[in-house]
Design a protein around this motif. Structure first.
Motif, short mmCIF file in Angstrom:
data_model
loop_
_atom_site.label_atom_id
_atom_site.label_comp_id
_atom_site.label_asym_id
_atom_site.label_seq_id
_atom_site.Cartn_x
_atom_site.Cartn_y
_atom_site.Cartn_z
N UNK A 76 13.46 -20.22 -8.67
CA UNK A 76 13.41 -20.37 -10.13
C UNK A 76 13.25 -21.86 -10.51
N UNK A 77 13.98 -22.72 -9.82
CA UNK A 77 13.86 -24.16 -10.12
C UNK A 77 12.45 -24.65 -9.77
N UNK A 78 11.93 -24.22 -8.61
CA UNK A 78 10.56 -24.60 -8.22
C UNK A 78 9.56 -24.15 -9.28
N UNK A 79 9.81 -22.94 -9.85
CA UNK A 79 8.91 -22.42 -10.87
C UNK A 79 8.91 -23.33 -12.10
N UNK A 80 10.07 -23.92 -12.37
CA UNK A 80 10.15 -24.83 -13.53
C UNK A 80 9.55 -26.20 -13.21
N UNK A 81 9.71 -26.64 -11.97
CA UNK A 81 9.22 -27.98 -11.59
C UNK A 81 7.69 -28.01 -11.54
N UNK A 82 7.12 -26.96 -10.99
CA UNK A 82 5.69 -26.96 -10.72
C UNK A 82 4.81 -27.34 -11.93
N UNK A 92 1.68 -31.38 -15.20
CA UNK A 92 1.55 -32.09 -16.47
C UNK A 92 1.61 -33.60 -16.24
N UNK A 93 2.51 -34.00 -15.35
CA UNK A 93 2.66 -35.43 -15.04
C UNK A 93 1.37 -35.96 -14.41
N UNK A 94 0.82 -35.19 -13.47
CA UNK A 94 -0.41 -35.62 -12.81
C UNK A 94 -1.57 -35.76 -13.78
N UNK A 95 -1.59 -34.87 -14.79
CA UNK A 95 -2.69 -34.87 -15.76
C UNK A 95 -2.73 -36.14 -16.60
N UNK A 96 -1.57 -36.80 -16.74
CA UNK A 96 -1.54 -38.06 -17.49
C UNK A 96 -2.45 -39.07 -16.79
N UNK A 129 12.78 -35.23 -16.33
CA UNK A 129 13.03 -33.78 -16.28
C UNK A 129 12.92 -33.27 -14.84
N UNK A 130 11.91 -33.76 -14.12
CA UNK A 130 11.72 -33.32 -12.73
C UNK A 130 12.94 -33.73 -11.89
N UNK A 131 13.41 -34.98 -12.12
CA UNK A 131 14.55 -35.46 -11.35
C UNK A 131 15.81 -34.65 -11.61
N UNK A 132 16.03 -34.26 -12.89
CA UNK A 132 17.21 -33.45 -13.23
C UNK A 132 17.16 -32.12 -12.46
N UNK A 133 15.96 -31.51 -12.45
CA UNK A 133 15.81 -30.23 -11.73
C UNK A 133 16.00 -30.42 -10.23
#
Ligand code: MG
Length: 461
Positions: free
Chosen positions: A385-391, A396-400, A342-346
């Motif tokens: 707006x994209x940064x807002x979605x990526x952040x 979440x990824x880091x929390x894994x 998802x991050x890569x698509x954004x």
């Protein structure tokens, strides 16, 4: 499935002697229990021997508070996670993360000079207990016990001192000896795989900083019961070198002492090394006496500095590193895959917007065209707006991974400093010794071709 990761090509057919570190390599520990033990022993010694307030005895051990490869800034009381270039990527003061702007102000965006004595690399055993307790004590000093605790530098030095003493005075060893099942992993497969390597003519040796008495306890417990083709572990291992003082073993010229296997008594040893149990010694005598080329010896250890970095700098033995955290990290990488996608698509959406924005700004500057202002604002808003979605996805990824520090081997898209050292100094690496031994003793481990930046697809202007 067993996996071995290759930094430098290693042909096992060329290896005649395989050396094994004992603690955390040949013998695995239940690491969380062991780190918890170190945490409580350090606390007890700080109170009893260093006069710290007894209230610190309440501090609870938390296994995820720290990870391997962190750096302590003793002067400022901070704990840092560095990138491969030693730039700070995550930092804590006590138990609180240091925000990006303050971190920038404190460290002026410079790279950390790790030869500076104010910085302590926590890469010894018990790195988790050590860094975690340092963070807890700094937190306490900043909140309730400010007058009763010494300066940050002294806290760090006291921790080093009590941990060192705990190693030497038996406070850790005795507890392990009394509760072997709680601390030591029994792994019959390792023993069988070692015996298979011996069948192929490989000679095995142990090279450990632990003393003979402790070595014997662990080998009797975790190796002896599972031997099938050897009567005793002293038949399986040509040499057992104890109290080796690594990393000095690799660069100094220390003498070997012969150890009596029954009573552990020692006597000076002169002449050429023959099969047996020793204390001390050095790599140059070992290699010379056995008439080996340095690159016919493979040494496997878990301690990046004591086992691997100094070895690579000072003698030419081949190296394999056990990175216990690897297995979990790889599993978590799989868990994180959909988020990464998802991050890569954004990111793929964002990059052309950024390029368009750069072109608009350039046009505005070069042609003094104020009519472009609105377009620039629109494009900037799209990127925001994209940064807002990526952040949140990144969070979440880091929390894994570890919730405080993220991955052991990475910081964002860069390698961590720890991963950089693994890449530089370990010929191969794996999660545990059994993974390497699962391969045939005739394996040719080939390093993959690493693309250089100019060999990758590039952005056109
Ligand atoms: Mg070790």
């Amino acid at each position: 499935m067993a996996k071995v990761y290759v930094n430098r090509t290693l042909n096992l057919k060329r290896i005649h002697f395989i050396g094994l570190d004992m603690d955390h390599t040949l013998i695995r520990y239940h690491s969380e229990n062991f780190e918890r033990l170190a945490h409580s022993v350090m606390l007890e010694k700080l109170i009893r021997e260093k006069g710290y307030p007894s209230s610190i005895g309440q501090l609870q051990f938390s296994y995820d508070r720290a990870i391997r490869g962190l750096v302590i800034d003793k002067r400022r009381g901070n704990v840092l996670k560095l990138s491969r270039y030693a730039a700070i990527r995550v930092s804590y003061h006590g138990l609180r993360p240091i925000d990006y702007n303050l971190q920038k102000e404190l460290y002026q965006s410079t790279y950390i000079d790790l030869s500076d004595p104010n910085f302590d690399k926590v890469d010894t055993s018990f790195s988790i207990a050590f860094a975690g307790l340092f963070m807890q004590l700094v937190e306490l000093k900043e909140t309730t016990e400010s007058k009763l605790l010494p300066d940050f530098v002294d806290i760090a030095n006291d921790l080093n001192e009590v941990l060192d003493r705990a190693h030497r005075d038996g406070s850790l060893k005795n507890q392990v000896r009394d509760r072997l099942e709680d601390f030591i992993v029994k792994d019959p497969e390792v023993v069988q795989r070692l015996e298979r390597f011996v069948k192929h003519g490989k000679k095995l040796f142990i090279l450990t900083n632990s003393d003979y008495e402790y070595t014997k306890i662990l080998l009797d417990h975790a190796i002896l019961p599972y031997l099938k083709e050897h009567k005793h572990w002293s038949d399986l291992f040509e040499f057992v070198i104890t109290s080796a003082q690594k990393p000095r073993f690799f660069f100094d010229k220390l003498k070997f002492l012969r150890v009596h296997p029954e009573d552990g008594s020692m006597k000076n040893f002169e002449g050429t090394l023959t099969k047996g149990i020793y204390q001390g010694g050095c790599a140059s005598t070992f290699t010379q006496d056995l008439k080996l080329n340095a690159d016919e010896i493979l040494y496997i250890g878990d301690h990046i500095y004591g086992d691997i970095v100094r070895l690579k700098k000072d003698c030419a033995w081949r190296t394999a590193l056990v990175v216990e955290e690897l297995q979990e990290e790889i599993e978590k990488n799989h868990q994180a895959e959909s988020l990464v996608q998802k991050i890569n698509v954004l990111m793929d959406q964002k990059i052309p917007y950024e390029q368009e924005l750069d072109q608009l700004i350039s046009k505005k500057i070069e042609h003094n065209d104020v009519t472009l202002t609105q377009k620039i604002e629109f494009q900037t808003a799209r990127i925001t707006e994209i940064d807002r979605q990526i952040s949140p996805l990144i969070k979440e990824q880091q929390k894994i991974f570890n919730k405080y520090w993220g991955e052991v081997m990475r910081v964002g898209i860069e390698e961590s400093y720890f991963a950089h050292q693994v890449e530089r100094f370990a010929c191969v690496y794996m999660a545990k010794l059994a993974d390497l031994l699962a391969f045939s003793p005739r394996t040719y481990f080939r390093a993959p071709k690493r693309p250089l930046p100019h060999e990758l697809p590039f952005t056109e202007s």
